[in-house]
Design an enzyme around this catalytic site. Structure first.
Site, PDB file in Angstrom:
ATOM      1  N   ASP A   1       1.289  -1.246   0.005  1.00 37.17           N
ATOM      2  CA  ASP A   1       0.248   0.047  -0.170  1.00 37.17           C
ATOM      3  C   ASP A   1       0.903   1.345  -0.144  1.00 37.17           C
ATOM      4  O   ASP A   1       2.074   1.022  -0.324  1.00 37.17           O
ATOM      5  CB  ASP A   1      -0.853  -0.188   1.189  1.00 37.17           C
ATOM      6  CG  ASP A   1       0.231   0.199   2.227  1.00 37.17           C
ATOM      7  OD1 ASP A   1       0.770  -0.479   2.719  1.00 37.17           O
ATOM      8  OD2 ASP A   1      -0.046   0.930   3.566  1.00 37.17           O
TER       9      ASP A   1
ATOM     10  N   GLU B   1      -0.106  -1.238   5.932  1.00 37.28           N
ATOM     11  CA  GLU B   1       1.258  -0.539   6.583  1.00 37.28           C
ATOM     12  C   GLU B   1       0.975   0.797   7.318  1.00 37.28           C
ATOM     13  O   GLU B   1       1.119   1.203   8.218  1.00 37.28           O
ATOM     14  CB  GLU B   1       2.707  -0.885   6.099  1.00 37.28           C
ATOM     15  CG  GLU B   1       3.590  -0.920   6.995  1.00 37.28           C
ATOM     16  CD  GLU B   1       3.986   0.414   7.231  1.00 37.28           C
ATOM     17  OE1 GLU B   1       5.181   1.033   7.641  1.00 37.28           O
ATOM     18  OE2 GLU B   1       3.913   1.524   6.184  1.00 37.28           O
TER      19      GLU B   1
HETATM   20 ZN    ZN Z   1       7.215   2.508   4.369  1.00 41.10          ZN
END
Ligand code: ZN
Length: 413
Positions: free
Chosen positions: A80, A175
């Site tokens: 992401d 994340e």
């Molecule tokens: Zn990162």
């Protein structure tokens, strides 16, 4: 080099921006686009047990090619990108043989990547840089990490004369919104330890991060007509600012560095009747961290005692929640996992830069989930914005580090 560049560009041109307002995993459906593509690619290069679960977590295995039993290690990165800056329609620009001068990212909008502001650029004179076109982020955070892991696995598969134990690959969604470790199946991963390839500058090696807590404060007031308020009105906004004034003034992010912790007001909204404040607390040292949490509680207690008579109930409600802890506690008992990464870099002529992270990584959460997980450079700079760039040479070096670590671990008994 061309192979790495092509692979990296094939990832960053897929938009995978995370959405902090969504409760699903992955937080944005478009993360599936890259996740599914990665699954096909991992299969195509010849990895085994390639799996993707219903939350888009990817795992794969490179089987051992030696008889001895050696530790199983993993390499992890996230696909992401941050919601802080748009990751749609990334148009990477390649700057071969960088001359050390200004790089015009966007002529029309006059956006320039200049070493007079970003002096790290000068480290890469003569190298090939990949930049944005000034309108999006690049996504080297952390598609550089994915590029490096896939390329290293492909290299090991194509070069079976290089001996290694079992190596696992893990790619996660979300994340950037702090959820990358949430559904990571540590047990299935089955590694003795792992490395996140999610650091910045070449040489970075990190195994210390903040201990982190979030604090929510709700100040209550009493609204009375201001003309008749004497002795009656309690203005919750003024209470909140008084509270904030009691926190140590020098211990804020803008006045601290290295191992210095802080209190940071991240949100404030209020009316006379009710004011909400959110703080975060950060400290590498666990004792100091606990002390900071006690202090915010103590100030609240004092407010409550002071206003007990006048208000009749607690005038401030406080909620302190731990967010993550310093992975050092979990890594230190097995320092050889840091030493191995350091040795790998030195063997390759890379100067290790070992410093504490002023933040957290997925590795810190994973370390507390039973998977000790230091962080290694992925090579990019200026994450989360339009000035993000990555030298191709740094990505190549990260590939070399992964291959070198695999070889060192293969000799561990
Ligand atoms: Zn990162």
């Amino acid at each position: 080099m061309q192979h790495i560049t092509d692979r990296f560009i094939s990832y960053v041109t897929v938009d995978t921006e995370a959405d902090p307002n969504s409760n699903t995993t992955p937080s944005s459906a478009k993360q599936w686009d890259l996740a599914n593509k990665l699954v096909e690619e991992l299969k195509a290069i010849g990895l085994q047990d390639v799996s993707i679960d219903d939350k888009a977590y990817i795992q794969a295995t490179l089987p051992s090619n030696i008889d001895e039993k050696v530790p199983t290690i993993g390499f992890i990165s996230h696909f992401d990108t941050t919601p802080d800056f748009t990751g749609a329609n990334v148009k990477p620009q390649i700057v071969p043989n960088y001359d050390g001068g200004d790089i015009i990212l966007n002529k029309e909008k006059n956006i320039v990547l200049s070493p007079s502001y970003f002096e790290d650029l000068l480290l890469y004179k003569g190298q090939t840089l990949i930049t944005t076109d000034g309108t999006t982020l690049l996504g080297a955070d952390d598609k550089a990490g994915i590029t490096e892991i896939v390329t290293a696995m492909e290299y090991l598969i194509k070069n079976p004369q290089i001996k290694h134990g079992t190596i696992k690959v893990g790619f996660t969604p979300d994340e950037e919104i702090g959820r990358g470790a949430d559904f990571f199946d540590v047990e299935k991963f089955g590694c003795d330890w792992a490395y996140t390839m999610d650091g910045s500058q070449i040489g970075e090696l990190e195994y210390e991060n903040f201990n982190a807590a979030g604090v929510k404060l709700k100040f209550k007031g009493k609204s009375v007509h201001p003309g008749y308020a004497k002795g009656k009105m309690i203005n919750s906004m003024l209470l909140a600012t008084k509270y904030i004034a009691k926190l140590p003034k020098k211990e804020v992010p803008e006045r601290t560095k290295d191992y210095q912790g802080f209190f940071h007001v991240v949100h404030l909204d209020g009316s006379i009747e009710e004011t909400n404040v959110q703080l975060i607390i950060r400290d590498h040292n666990r004792k100091k961290f606990e002390k900071r949490k006690k202090l915010v509680q103590k100030i609240a207690d004092k407010f409550n005692a002071k206003y007990a008579k006048q208000f009749g109930e607690d005038i401030v409600e406080i909620e302190v929640k731990d967010q993550y802890y310093n992975m050092r506690e979990k890594v230190e008992p097995m320092m050889h996992i840091v030493d191995i990464a350091e040795k790998a870099m030195k063997n390759l002529g890379i100067k290790p830069i070992i410093k504490p992270i002023r933040g957290g990584t997925d590795g810190s959460r994973l370390s507390y989930m039973g998977l000790p997980c230091p962080n290694i450079f992925a090579g990019g700079h200026n994450f989360h914005g339009k000035y993000e760039y990555v030298p191709v040479e740094s990505m190549q070096k990260a590939v070399d580090v992964i291959v070198e670590i695999a070889q060192i671990v293969a000799k561990q008994k």
